[in-house]
Design a protein around this motif. Structure first.
Motif, short mmCIF file in Angstrom:
data_model
loop_
_atom_site.label_atom_id
_atom_site.label_comp_id
_atom_site.label_asym_id
_atom_site.label_seq_id
_atom_site.Cartn_x
_atom_site.Cartn_y
_atom_site.Cartn_z
N ASP A 98 -7.50 -0.82 -7.58
CA ASP A 98 -6.88 -1.74 -6.62
C ASP A 98 -7.49 -3.13 -6.78
OD1 ASP A 98 -5.86 -3.10 -4.48
OD2 ASP A 98 -6.45 -1.63 -2.97
N ASN A 107 -6.28 14.23 -7.49
CA ASN A 107 -5.35 13.62 -6.54
C ASN A 107 -5.02 14.69 -5.50
OD1 ASN A 107 -5.00 11.08 -8.03
ND2 ASN A 107 -4.02 12.38 -9.55
N LEU A 140 -13.60 6.52 -4.43
CA LEU A 140 -12.97 7.50 -3.54
C LEU A 140 -12.66 8.80 -4.26
CD1 LEU A 140 -10.39 5.19 -1.69
CD2 LEU A 140 -12.62 5.97 -0.87
N TRP A 174 0.79 -1.24 0.00
CA TRP A 174 0.00 0.00 0.00
C TRP A 174 0.81 1.29 0.00
CZ3 TRP A 174 0.03 3.36 4.32
CH2 TRP A 174 0.60 2.86 5.49
N LEU A 219 -6.36 9.67 -5.60
CA LEU A 219 -7.78 9.32 -5.67
C LEU A 219 -8.17 8.90 -7.08
CD1 LEU A 219 -9.23 12.32 -3.61
CD2 LEU A 219 -8.55 10.07 -2.77
N THR A 251 -1.10 3.52 -2.31
CA THR A 251 -1.53 2.81 -3.52
C THR A 251 -2.68 1.85 -3.29
OG1 THR A 251 0.10 1.05 -3.17
CG2 THR A 251 0.79 2.96 -4.49
N SER A 252 -3.19 1.77 -2.06
CA SER A 252 -4.26 0.84 -1.71
C SER A 252 -5.55 1.60 -1.44
CB SER A 252 -3.86 0.03 -0.47
OG SER A 252 -4.97 -0.32 0.33
N TYR A 253 -6.66 1.10 -1.98
CA TYR A 253 -7.98 1.70 -1.73
C TYR A 253 -8.24 1.80 -0.24
CZ TYR A 253 -13.10 2.14 -1.64
OH TYR A 253 -14.39 2.55 -1.37
N SER A 290 -7.51 5.20 -7.40
CA SER A 290 -7.74 4.36 -6.21
C SER A 290 -8.65 3.19 -6.52
CB SER A 290 -8.33 5.20 -5.08
OG SER A 290 -9.53 5.82 -5.48
N PHE A 311 -2.37 11.21 -1.95
CA PHE A 311 -3.49 10.29 -2.05
C PHE A 311 -3.96 10.30 -3.51
CE2 PHE A 311 -3.34 11.52 2.34
CZ PHE A 311 -3.75 10.41 3.05
N ILE A 342 -6.10 4.46 1.57
CA ILE A 342 -6.58 5.81 1.27
C ILE A 342 -7.87 6.09 2.03
CG2 ILE A 342 -7.50 7.30 -0.55
CD1 ILE A 342 -5.62 5.80 -2.50
N ASP A 343 -8.80 5.17 1.98
CA ASP A 343 -10.10 5.34 2.62
C ASP A 343 -9.97 5.57 4.12
OD1 ASP A 343 -12.89 5.33 2.96
OD2 ASP A 343 -12.96 3.17 3.20
#
Length: 411
Positions: A322, A290, A343, A38, A316, A49-51, A319, A314, A54-55
């Motif tokens: 993933d 982003n 996202l 991530w 976005l 790099t991971s949903y 995203s 981030f 980020i979330d």
């Protein structure tokens, strides 16, 4: 098991400042995820790099801040109008100050008010298509630039004769957070054009116009003392920029996708409800924004400790690619059974204020554009904006088969 320190990780490097990355980040993204699940590195700072990362991390409002002052320092913009804007606008405010500014405009951009604006969107895009559709070819990004700003003119008011100058300035303003230092002189020039424009709007309107639109509401907040004179003008510059960038770039990205999916495009012309699914899937696959945050304290997530004062990117806009969250993530499928929310508009207290307006603009626009621009195809390669900040396509030359306008649909 104790957490690893960020500095001890061996991360893949993402060349986010290059044109190659902006045009197709997938190869680097796949390499980065193969090296760490991530995190990746960049010249700006760590990239998530991971949903899920980020979330969840974007929701940590107590541990993150928007990097206004940091970006101003990087850009060498201290003492400029844009520098003040970047440090003082609503996006970088915290706590009660942020709530006060957001509260002054939140109702106007809520779902109910946006629903009432849909007829304005239909009227606006229909008029544009009457002008542009007979051409048979044009730069779709240029066409799309005219749509959201005309809707914003209807929402706030403004002399449409000033549209070309305002669109040009908004286009420059949209790149201001991409942190391209050599662009600073033209960013400041564009900001001053927008400042003079909103200043004239306020002076022409006066305190007792009684139109009942967003500009009247903001002027009333200023009269009550809820917004200072400077905050009122900065808020209008922010709203024009936010309303322009998201809708224009999302619509252009969607057209770029639709060229490769002619069956979906034809269905968009016939089925307005289907357009909502198409827009949602576009927001998952590729979206314009982003964003950055700076950690205000040490953050531990996913077995990694990130120190305070770390600039995080981030992404976005990608995203939703993933594979841990979406099956076959690079396939565009509006009927995708997984309803995981995109996202694209961020998370936390700084979630995009104009998300409902942007989605409605693009939904209404897609349905009508698909009726008038049949069989769209590339007439020259697309040109991409820098990845960091407001991403998207800056030039999308297309050709198409023009079609006449249909009879208006029932409300």
């Amino acid at each position: 098991m104790s957490a690893q320190r960020l500095a001890d990780l061996d991360l893949a490097h993402l060349p986010i400042e290059t044109a190659e990355f902006a045009a197709d980040p997938n190869p680097w993204l796949e390499q980065a995820r193969a090296k760490h699940p991530w995190l990746a590195s960049s010249n700006i700072g760590p990239v998530l790099t991971s949903y899920r990362a980020i979330d969840e991390i974007m929701r940590m409002d107590d541990a993150l801040k928007m990097p206004g002052g940091e970006i101003v320092s990087i850009m060498g913009a201290e003492g400029t109008g844009w520098g003040d804007f970047a440090k003082e606008m609503m996006l970088v405010r915290e706590g009660p100050d942020h709530q006060r500014l957001r509260g002054s405009v939140s109702a106007a951009f809520g779902p109910n008010n946006v629903k009432r604006m849909r007829p304005v969107m239909v009227e606006t895009i229909s008029a544009l298509l009457e002008e542009w559709a007979p051409k048979g070819s044009f730069d779709f990004a240029e066409f799309a630039a005219n749509f959201p700003v005309r809707v914003m003119f209807a929402l706030i008011g403004g002399d449409v004769s000033k549209l070309p100058e305002i669109i040009a300035s908004l286009e420059v303003q949209g790149t201001s957070f991409n942190m391209i230092v050599e662009d600073m002189p033209k960013i400041e020039e564009a900001y001053q054009v927008l400042w003079r424009f909103v200043d004239d709007l306020i002076e022409e309107r006066g305190p007792d116009a009684g139109k009942g639109d967003l500009l009247d509401d903001l002027i009333a907040s200023n009269t009550r003392g809820d917004l200072t004179d400077k905050e009122l003008r900065q808020m209008l510059v922010f709203l024009f920029g936010a309303g322009y960038d998201t809708s224009k770039n999302l619509l252009t990205l969607l057209m770029n996708t639709m060229i490769d999916h002619p069956n979906i495009w034809r269905r968009c012309a016939e089925d307005k409800d289907f357009c909502r699914q198409v827009v949602r899937e576009q927001l998952r696959l590729t979206s314009p924004s982003n964003t950055y945050r700076v950690t205000t304290r040490e953050v531990t997530w996913g077995g990694v400790t990130i120190p305070a004062n770390t600039m995080l990117l981030f992404p976005l806009g990608i995203s939703g690619r993933d594979p841990a969250m979406f099956a076959d993530p690079l396939t565009f499928d509006p009927n995708r059974p997984d309803r995981t929310a995109p996202l694209a508009f961020g998370r936390g207290m700084h979630i995009c204020l104009g998300q409902f307006l942007a989605q409605a603009n693009v939904e209404e626009g897609t349905h009508l554009i698909a009726q008038r621009l049949r069989n769209p195809r590339h007439s020259a390669p697309a040109q991409w904006r820098s990845f960091a900040g407001v991403w998207g396509i800056k030039s999308l030359p297309i050709a198409f088969d023009p079609a006449p306008a249909r009879a208006p649909e029932p409300a």
